[in-house]
Enzyme design. Sequence first.
Site, PDB file in Angstrom:
ATOM      1  N   LYS A   1       0.932  -1.007   0.237  1.00  0.00           N
ATOM      2  CA  LYS A   1       0.006   0.028   0.027  1.00  0.00           C
ATOM      3  C   LYS A   1       1.088   1.222   0.093  1.00  0.00           C
ATOM      4  CE  LYS A   1      -3.385   2.915   0.827  1.00  0.00           C
ATOM      5  NZ  LYS A   1      -4.108   3.386  -0.457  1.00  0.00           N
TER       6      LYS A   1
ATOM      7  N   LYS B   1       1.048  11.780   5.506  1.00  0.00           N
ATOM      8  CA  LYS B   1       1.288  10.510   6.592  1.00  0.00           C
ATOM      9  C   LYS B   1       1.845   9.398   5.434  1.00  0.00           C
ATOM     10  CE  LYS B   1      -2.094   7.858   7.141  1.00  0.00           C
ATOM     11  NZ  LYS B   1      -2.923   6.566   6.977  1.00  0.00           N
TER      12      LYS B   1
HETATM   13  P1  NAD Z   1     -11.209   9.587   8.080  1.00  0.00           P
HETATM   14  O1  NAD Z   1     -10.488  10.674   8.926  1.00  0.00           O
HETATM   15  O2  NAD Z   1     -12.406  10.259   7.165  1.00  0.00           O
HETATM   16  O3  NAD Z   1     -12.068   8.420   9.163  1.00  0.00           O
HETATM   17  C1  NAD Z   1     -11.642   8.099  10.287  1.00  0.00           C
HETATM   18  C2  NAD Z   1     -12.858   7.553  11.023  1.00  0.00           C
HETATM   19  O4  NAD Z   1     -12.170   7.114  12.280  1.00  0.00           O
HETATM   20  C3  NAD Z   1     -13.373   9.211  11.391  1.00  0.00           C
HETATM   21  O5  NAD Z   1     -14.858   8.692  11.330  1.00  0.00           O
HETATM   22  C4  NAD Z   1     -12.946   9.201  13.108  1.00  0.00           C
HETATM   23  O6  NAD Z   1     -14.273   9.623  13.873  1.00  0.00           O
HETATM   24  C5  NAD Z   1     -12.871   7.841  13.462  1.00  0.00           C
HETATM   25  N1  NAD Z   1     -12.107   7.498  14.483  1.00  0.00           N
HETATM   26  C6  NAD Z   1     -10.815   8.324  14.898  1.00  0.00           C
HETATM   27  N2  NAD Z   1     -10.335   7.934  16.082  1.00  0.00           N
HETATM   28  C7  NAD Z   1     -11.156   6.837  16.575  1.00  0.00           C
HETATM   29  C8  NAD Z   1     -11.141   5.881  17.793  1.00  0.00           C
HETATM   30  N3  NAD Z   1     -10.257   6.136  18.822  1.00  0.00           N
HETATM   31  N4  NAD Z   1     -12.307   5.110  17.766  1.00  0.00           N
HETATM   32  C9  NAD Z   1     -13.274   5.144  16.912  1.00  0.00           C
HETATM   33  N5  NAD Z   1     -13.179   5.942  15.876  1.00  0.00           N
HETATM   34  C10 NAD Z   1     -12.273   6.662  15.621  1.00  0.00           C
HETATM   35  O7  NAD Z   1     -10.228   8.865   7.339  1.00  0.00           O
HETATM   36  P2  NAD Z   1     -10.613   8.055   5.872  1.00  0.00           P
HETATM   37  O8  NAD Z   1     -10.280   8.986   4.794  1.00  0.00           O
HETATM   38  O9  NAD Z   1     -11.639   7.300   6.069  1.00  0.00           O
HETATM   39  O10 NAD Z   1      -9.018   6.904   6.037  1.00  0.00           O
HETATM   40  C11 NAD Z   1      -9.227   6.014   7.103  1.00  0.00           C
HETATM   41  C12 NAD Z   1      -7.953   5.113   6.530  1.00  0.00           C
HETATM   42  O11 NAD Z   1      -7.813   4.639   5.216  1.00  0.00           O
HETATM   43  C13 NAD Z   1      -6.446   5.917   6.666  1.00  0.00           C
HETATM   44  O12 NAD Z   1      -5.690   5.208   7.458  1.00  0.00           O
HETATM   45  C14 NAD Z   1      -6.377   6.423   5.337  1.00  0.00           C
HETATM   46  O13 NAD Z   1      -4.931   6.692   5.035  1.00  0.00           O
HETATM   47  C15 NAD Z   1      -6.763   5.379   4.513  1.00  0.00           C
HETATM   48  N6  NAD Z   1      -7.126   5.337   3.073  1.00  0.00           N
HETATM   49  C16 NAD Z   1      -8.069   6.459   2.676  1.00  0.00           C
HETATM   50  C17 NAD Z   1      -8.440   6.935   1.342  1.00  0.00           C
HETATM   51  C18 NAD Z   1      -9.079   7.959   0.947  1.00  0.00           C
HETATM   52  O14 NAD Z   1      -9.280   8.141  -0.132  1.00  0.00           O
HETATM   53  N7  NAD Z   1      -9.693   8.553   2.206  1.00  0.00           N
HETATM   54  C19 NAD Z   1      -8.034   5.950   0.550  1.00  0.00           C
HETATM   55  C20 NAD Z   1      -7.253   4.667   0.669  1.00  0.00           C
HETATM   56  C21 NAD Z   1      -6.841   4.571   2.258  1.00  0.00           C
END
Ligand code: NAD
Length: 301
Positions: free
Chosen positions: A172, A241
Site C-alpha cells: 500500500k 502521512k
Molecule cells: P477519516 O478521517 O475520514 O475517518 C476516520 C474515522 O475514524 C473517523 O470517522 C473518526 O471519527 C474515526 N476515529 C478516529 N479515532 C477513533 C477512535 N479512537 N475510535 C473510533 N473511531 C475513531 O479517514 P479516511 O479517509 O476514512 O481514511 C481511513 C484510513 O484509510 C486512513 O488510514 C487512510 O490513510 C486510509 N485510506 C484513505 C483513502 C481515502 O481516499 N480517503 C483511500 C485509501 C486508504
Amino acid sequence: MSNPSIGFIGLGTMGEPMATRLAQAGYDLTVSDLNEAAVERLVALGAKRASDPTAVASQAEIVFASLPTPDVVQKVALGDQGVASGSKVRVFVDLSTTGPRTAKLVAEALARNDIIAVDCPVSGGAAGAQKGTLALMVSCPTPTHDELLPILNHLGKVIFCGEAPGLGQTMKLVNNLVSVTALAVSSEALVMGVKAGLDPQIMLDVFNAGSGRNSATADKLPRAVLPRTFDFGFSTALSLKDTRLCLDEAEAMGVPMPVGSAVRQVLNMTRAAFGDNADFTRMVCLIEQWAGVEVPTTAKK
Ligand code: NAD
C-alpha cells in the site's frame, strides 16, 4: 455455515461506505466511531451500536478497523478498551494505511490473545469504497484469507500479498507513493502546458491516449482539478502521512528515494499553504501560484 458476526470501527470517508456495503449484504454488524452521526446512519441500516472497541470485539468474531493513523490503530487495537480485550473476536482486519511496523507490532501483540491480525489496506478512494471496487492488499495466514474472502469480495478486488504481517502495508505504501508522485508531476506538466497556451482538456486527452497516462491524468485531474472542485476525497494530511511512512520505511531498509523525498516536500508545502484538510489535488494551486497562471475551469466530468 452461517455468516460470521462482524465489527467495524471507524466510519469515516472510507469506513462508512465499506460498513454500509456489509450492512446491505446482510451481515450481523456492530459498529463504533467517535462521530455519533456516522454511527446513527449505520444503526438506521440495521447495525448495532457499541460504546468502545472492546464492546465491538465482544459482539463480533471478525473486527474491521478503518482509522486515520498508526497511533490510533494501536490504541484501538491494544489500548484500554481495545479490541485485544474483547471476548469474542478471532480476527482483526486493519483496512487503514498504517505501515508495516505497526502491522507487525499489532500482529505480535494480538497473537498473545489468540487473535489473528490481517493487513488489508485499500486503494480506490471514497468512490471505490461506495461502489465496492477497491483494491484490497491482504497479508495473513492463508486459511484466514480463505475465510475472509467472501466478506472482502463485497468491498472490492482482493489481492493476496503473502502470509507475513506487513506485506500488505508495504504494498500500500509504495502504491500510494506512485500515485501521489504521478499527481505531483502531472500537476507541474498541466500548469506548464496551460502557461504555454495549451487547452488543459486537450492535454489530458493526449496524456490518456499516450505514454503520459496515469491515475492523475485519467481520474484526479479531470474529476477534481479541471472543474476546480478539489474534492477528490483524500486529504493532504493523510497523503503526507502515507508518504512519510513510506520514506521512513525505505530509509530504515537502506533504499534511497530522492524522487519520493521531493514529493514529500510538495505535500508539506501544500499543507502549509492550504491546511491539513485540504484535498491533496490542491497541490496544483501551489504550482499555479509560482507560475502566475491558473488552469481554466471546465464543467465537472
Ligand atoms: P477519516 O478521517 O475520514 O475517518 C476516520 C474515522 O475514524 C473517523 O470517522 C473518526 O471519527 C474515526 N476515529 C478516529 N479515532 C477513533 C477512535 N479512537 N475510535 C473510533 N473511531 C475513531 O479517514 P479516511 O479517509 O476514512 O481514511 C481511513 C484510513 O484509510 C486512513 O488510514 C487512510 O490513510 C486510509 N485510506 C484513505 C483513502 C481515502 O481516499 N480517503 C483511500 C485509501 C486508504
